[in-house]
Design an enzyme around this catalytic site. Structure first.
Site, PDB file in Angstrom:
ATOM      1  N   HIS A   1       0.859  -1.180   0.000  1.00 23.58           N
ATOM      2  CA  HIS A   1       0.000   0.000   0.000  1.00 23.58           C
ATOM      3  C   HIS A   1       0.894   1.228   0.000  1.00 23.58           C
ATOM      4  O   HIS A   1       1.954   1.227   0.622  1.00 23.58           O
ATOM      5  CB  HIS A   1      -0.911   0.004   1.238  1.00 23.58           C
ATOM      6  CG  HIS A   1      -2.067   0.920   1.086  1.00 23.58           C
ATOM      7  ND1 HIS A   1      -1.975   2.259   1.368  1.00 23.58           N
ATOM      8  CD2 HIS A   1      -3.324   0.702   0.646  1.00 23.58           C
ATOM      9  CE1 HIS A   1      -3.142   2.815   1.118  1.00 23.58           C
ATOM     10  NE2 HIS A   1      -3.976   1.902   0.659  1.00 23.58           N
TER      11      HIS A   1
ATOM     12  N   ASP B   1      -8.072  -5.070  -0.185  1.00 27.84           N
ATOM     13  CA  ASP B   1      -8.598  -5.875  -1.293  1.00 27.84           C
ATOM     14  C   ASP B   1      -8.286  -7.359  -1.164  1.00 27.84           C
ATOM     15  O   ASP B   1      -8.821  -8.169  -1.914  1.00 27.84           O
ATOM     16  CB  ASP B   1      -8.013  -5.377  -2.623  1.00 27.84           C
ATOM     17  CG  ASP B   1      -8.581  -4.021  -2.979  1.00 27.84           C
ATOM     18  OD1 ASP B   1      -9.771  -3.808  -2.715  1.00 27.84           O
ATOM     19  OD2 ASP B   1      -7.821  -3.185  -3.485  1.00 27.84           O
TER      20      ASP B   1
HETATM   21  N1  ACO Z   1       4.221  -7.720  -4.861  1.00 30.16           N
HETATM   22  C1  ACO Z   1       5.577  -7.754  -4.992  1.00 30.16           C
HETATM   23  N2  ACO Z   1       6.386  -6.677  -4.808  1.00 30.16           N
HETATM   24  C2  ACO Z   1       5.799  -5.516  -4.474  1.00 30.16           C
HETATM   25  C3  ACO Z   1       4.394  -5.392  -4.325  1.00 30.16           C
HETATM   26  C4  ACO Z   1       3.609  -6.561  -4.517  1.00 30.16           C
HETATM   27  N3  ACO Z   1       2.278  -6.505  -4.379  1.00 30.16           N
HETATM   28  N4  ACO Z   1       4.082  -4.120  -3.998  1.00 30.16           N
HETATM   29  C5  ACO Z   1       5.240  -3.450  -3.958  1.00 30.16           C
HETATM   30  N5  ACO Z   1       6.292  -4.290  -4.228  1.00 30.16           N
HETATM   31  C6  ACO Z   1       7.719  -3.943  -4.201  1.00 30.16           C
HETATM   32  C7  ACO Z   1       8.127  -3.148  -5.422  1.00 30.16           C
HETATM   33  O1  ACO Z   1       8.578  -3.964  -6.476  1.00 30.16           O
HETATM   34  C8  ACO Z   1       9.210  -2.263  -4.856  1.00 30.16           C
HETATM   35  O2  ACO Z   1      10.382  -3.070  -4.724  1.00 30.16           O
HETATM   36  P1  ACO Z   1      11.847  -2.406  -4.914  1.00 30.16           P
HETATM   37  O3  ACO Z   1      11.951  -1.371  -3.810  1.00 30.16           O
HETATM   38  O4  ACO Z   1      12.792  -3.539  -4.793  1.00 30.16           O
HETATM   39  O5  ACO Z   1      11.836  -1.778  -6.284  1.00 30.16           O
HETATM   40  C9  ACO Z   1       8.732  -1.955  -3.434  1.00 30.16           C
HETATM   41  O6  ACO Z   1       7.918  -3.090  -3.068  1.00 30.16           O
HETATM   42  C10 ACO Z   1       7.940  -0.670  -3.316  1.00 30.16           C
HETATM   43  O7  ACO Z   1       6.863  -0.726  -4.262  1.00 30.16           O
HETATM   44  P2  ACO Z   1       6.276   0.535  -5.042  1.00 30.16           P
HETATM   45  O8  ACO Z   1       5.577   0.040  -6.256  1.00 30.16           O
HETATM   46  O9  ACO Z   1       7.371   1.555  -5.194  1.00 30.16           O
HETATM   47  O10 ACO Z   1       5.246   1.096  -3.966  1.00 30.16           O
HETATM   48  P3  ACO Z   1       4.090   2.104  -4.266  1.00 30.16           P
HETATM   49  O11 ACO Z   1       3.785   2.762  -2.970  1.00 30.16           O
HETATM   50  O12 ACO Z   1       4.407   2.962  -5.457  1.00 30.16           O
HETATM   51  O13 ACO Z   1       2.868   1.148  -4.727  1.00 30.16           O
HETATM   52  C11 ACO Z   1       1.008  -0.310  -4.654  1.00 30.16           C
HETATM   53  C12 ACO Z   1       1.845   0.732  -3.892  1.00 30.16           C
HETATM   54  C13 ACO Z   1       0.612   0.234  -6.024  1.00 30.16           C
HETATM   55  C14 ACO Z   1      -0.275  -0.584  -3.869  1.00 30.16           C
HETATM   56  C15 ACO Z   1       1.843  -1.615  -4.806  1.00 30.16           C
HETATM   57  O14 ACO Z   1       2.179  -2.118  -3.544  1.00 30.16           O
HETATM   58  C16 ACO Z   1       1.127  -2.672  -5.650  1.00 30.16           C
HETATM   59  O15 ACO Z   1       1.240  -2.669  -6.872  1.00 30.16           O
HETATM   60  N6  ACO Z   1       0.380  -3.614  -4.977  1.00 30.16           N
HETATM   61  C17 ACO Z   1      -0.403  -4.603  -5.697  1.00 30.16           C
HETATM   62  C18 ACO Z   1      -1.707  -3.982  -6.204  1.00 30.16           C
HETATM   63  C19 ACO Z   1      -2.696  -3.737  -5.093  1.00 30.16           C
HETATM   64  O16 ACO Z   1      -2.949  -4.580  -4.239  1.00 30.16           O
HETATM   65  N7  ACO Z   1      -3.302  -2.546  -5.138  1.00 30.16           N
HETATM   66  C20 ACO Z   1      -4.350  -2.147  -4.183  1.00 30.16           C
HETATM   67  C21 ACO Z   1      -3.878  -1.069  -3.282  1.00 30.16           C
HETATM   68  S1  ACO Z   1      -5.054  -0.717  -2.044  1.00 30.16           S
HETATM   69  C22 ACO Z   1      -6.200   0.224  -2.847  1.00 30.16           C
HETATM   70  O17 ACO Z   1      -5.946   0.936  -3.761  1.00 30.16           O
HETATM   71  C23 ACO Z   1      -7.511   0.137  -2.351  1.00 30.16           C
END
Ligand code: ACO
Length: 428
Positions: free
Chosen positions: A307, A364
Site C-alpha cells: 500500500h 482488497d
Molecule cells: N508484490 C511484490 N512486490 C511488491 C508489491 C507486490 N504486491 N508491492 C510493492 N512491491 C515492491 C516493489 O517492487 C518495490 O520493490 P523495490 O523497492 O525492490 O523496487 C517496493 O515493493 C515498493 O513498491 P512501489 O511500487 O514503489 O510502492 P508504491 O507505494 O508505489 O505502490 C502499490 C503501492 C501500487 C499498492 C503496490 O504495492 C502494488 O502494486 N500492490 C499490488 C496492487 C494492489 O494490491 N493494489 C491495491 C492497493 S489498495 C487500494 O488501492 C484500495
C-alpha cells in the site's frame, strides 16, 4: 515562533512556513516557492506532496490508523451503518435520529433512474466491463439534471445532486450487472434499506423472489463502511482534480470511478481473486508465485499486497479478514481459495522481501472472497468498491468546493528537444 523550513538555493536562503495538522502531521508550505525562487518541486506519484488540508479522514500509515471525522474505523464498522457513515463523511458530524431519518428518506425518494437511461444499457455490449458502464451512466446523469452543471448554484441544488447520486448509484451498478447477464433489470424497492435494496436489484428475478440474508447485508454494509473514504488516494484525488475545474459533481464522480478501475487501485480486488484462482489451478504451490513476485524481471506482483501509505498493517484488512471468516462460516461455504489466501499471507509475512518492504495484505486481499461468497461476480467487485467510496468522493468534492480551492494544475520539468526549425517533408 512557529517552525519554519529553510531552503538554500544558489547561496540564497528562503524561509517557508510549516503547517501542522490536528494529529501533528507536518508539511512545508511551498505555496510561494516558485514565485520566490523560480524553482518547483519534483515528486512523481505525489509521494511527498500534500494536495490539500482536509478535515474528513485521518490516516496514519505507520501506525495503521484510519478515522473518519475523528471516529476510529473499528468503532464505525462495529456500531454504525453505511448510510450513517455517509452522512458523517458528507456533513462532518454524526446525525441525530431525525437527521438520519430525513437523510435516508431523501435518498429513498431518488432511487429510480430516468426511464430514458435504460436505453443506454441496451446499447452497451453484454460483455462490457461494468466499471465502464457505471462510469458512463454516472456521467450521463449530468445530461438529465442540467441544474447540476454549475456547482455553485445554491446549497439546495448541490445537496439534491448529492442525494441523487447516493440514491441512483446502486441502481446504476446493479443494472450494469443485470444487463451483462441478459436479465431484465430490477427496480428499486424503497421499503428496503440501502444495502438490502442493492442486493435485491442484483439478485431478484421475475421468476424468483430473492431472499435477503441479514448476514450478507451486515457483511456488505461493513465492507461499504470500510471503503467509504481514504483521504487523498488516486480516485479521490481524481475527483478533486476534475472538480477543481468546476466540472459538475456527476462528471467528477465518473472520473473517480474511472481512476478506481485500475488494477493498482480498486481493480486489485478482482485481480486478487483471479490470482488466487490461478494459484489453485496451478496446484496451489505458493513458492513459485512468491518467487515470481520477488523477481524483478517478472511483472507479476502479489495482488492485494502493499500500500502506498500503510507500512505497518491496513486496519481495514484486519476487520475484513474476520468478516470473511464470519460470512463463510455462517453461510456454510468452504472456499479453497480462502485457504490459499491465508497460507499466502503467512508465507509473505515471514518472507524477508515482503518484511523489508513493509508489504502487508491490503483491504482488497480478503474482500473478493467475501464478495464471491455473496454470489457477486468478480467483475462487479470494483463496482462494489465504488458504491462504498461514493460518500467519500462526495465529501471531498464538497470540501474542495466550499474551500474554493484553485484549479489543480501541476507543473513539470521539460526534458525534450531544445528549439529546432521545422524541416519540410521532402528534406527529411
Ligand atoms: N508484490 C511484490 N512486490 C511488491 C508489491 C507486490 N504486491 N508491492 C510493492 N512491491 C515492491 C516493489 O517492487 C518495490 O520493490 P523495490 O523497492 O525492490 O523496487 C517496493 O515493493 C515498493 O513498491 P512501489 O511500487 O514503489 O510502492 P508504491 O507505494 O508505489 O505502490 C502499490 C503501492 C501500487 C499498492 C503496490 O504495492 C502494488 O502494486 N500492490 C499490488 C496492487 C494492489 O494490491 N493494489 C491495491 C492497493 S489498495 C487500494 O488501492 C484500495
Amino acid at each position: 515562533m512557529s517552525e519554519q523550513a529553510e531552503i538554500i538555493l544558489g547561496g540564497e536562503s528562503y524561509k517557508m512556513p510549516v503547517v501542522v495538522g490536528t494529529e501533528n502531521e507536518k508539511a512545508i508550505d511551498i505555496n510561494n516557492l516558485r514565485a520566490e525562487t523560480g524553482y518547483i518541486t519534483l515528486d512523481s506519484g505525489y509521494k511527498n506532496t500534500g494536495a490539500t488540508v482536509s478535515s474528513i479522514t485521518f490516516l496514519d500509515g505507520e501506525e495503521g490508523i484510519l478515522r473518519y471525522r475523528g471516529y476510529p474505523i473499528e468503532q464505525l464498522a462495529e456500531r454504525s451503518d453505511f448510510i450513517e457513515v455517509a452522512y458523517l463523511l458528507i456533513n462532518g458530524e454524526l446525525p441525530t435520529k431525525k437527521q438520519l431519518d430525513d437523510f435516508s428518506e431523501a435518498i429513498k425518494m431518488h432511487t429510480l433512474i430516468h426511464e430514458d437511461m435504460r436505453r443506454f444499457y441496451s446499447a452497451f455490449p453484454t460483455f462490457a466491463h461494468p466499471m465502464g458502464v457505471v462510469s458512463s451512466v454516472t456521467c450521463a446523469l449530468s445530461t438529465f439534471y442540467p441544474e447540476s452543471l454549475n456547482p455553485h448554484r445554491g446549497e439546495d441544488k448541490v445537496n439534491l445532486t448529492m442525494t441523487r447520486l447516493l440514491a441512483k448509484f446502486p441502481t446504476i451498478a446493479a443494472w450494469a450487472y443485470k444487463n451483462s447477464i441478459g436479465h431484465p433489470v430490477v427496480y428499486p424497492k424503497n421499503k428496503l434499506g440501502y444495502v438490502d435494496n442493492f442486493l435485491n436489484m442484483m439478485f431478484s428475478m421475475p421468476t424468483d423472489e430473492y431472499e435477503i440474508d441479514p448476514v450478507v447485508v451486515n457483511a456488505l454494509d461493513k465492507l461499504l463502511i470500510l471503503h467509504a473514504d481514504h483521504e487523498q488516494n488516486c480516485s479521490t484525488s481524481t475527483v478533486r482534480l476534475a472538480g477543481s475545474s468546476q466540472a459538475n459533481l456527476y462528471s467528477s464522480i465518473a472520473a473517480g470511478v474511472t481512476a478506481l478501475w485500475g488494477p493498482l487501485h480498486g481493480g486489485a480486488n478482482q485481480e486478487v481473486i483471479e490470482m488466487l484462482d490461478r494459484i489453485r489451478e496451478d496446484g496451489g504451490s505458493l513458492d513459485k508465485w512468491v518467487a515470481k513476485a520477488k523477481d524483478k524481471n517478472d511483472p507479476f506482483r502479489l495482488m492485494g499486497f502493499g500500500h502506498r501509505v500503510y507500512k505497518n498493517f491496513d486496519p481495514r484488512a484486519k476487520i475484513i479478514k474476520k468478516a470473511c471468516d464470519d460470512v463463510l462460516n455462517r453461510l456454510g461455504i468452504k472456499d479453497p481459495v480462502l485457504e490459499i489466501a491465508k497460507k499466502l499471507e503467512e508465507v509473505a509475512l515471514n518472507d524477508e522481501y515482503f518484511v523489508e518492504r513493509k508489504l502487508y495484505p491490503n483491504v482488497d486481499f480478503y474482500s473478493g472472497i467475501i464478495y464471491r461468497a455473496m454470489g457477486i461476480p468478480k467483475d462487479m467487485f470494483t463496482v462494489l468498491f465504488a458504491v462504498g467510496r461514493l460518500p467519500g468522493w462526495i465529501a471531498q468534492w464538497k470540501e474542495m468546493t466550499a474551500n474554493k480551492e484553485p484549479i489543480g494544475r501541476p507543473r513539470q520539468i521539460y526534458v525534450g528537444p531544445k528549439v529546432r526549425d521545422y524541416v519540410n517533408i521532402a528534406d527529411r
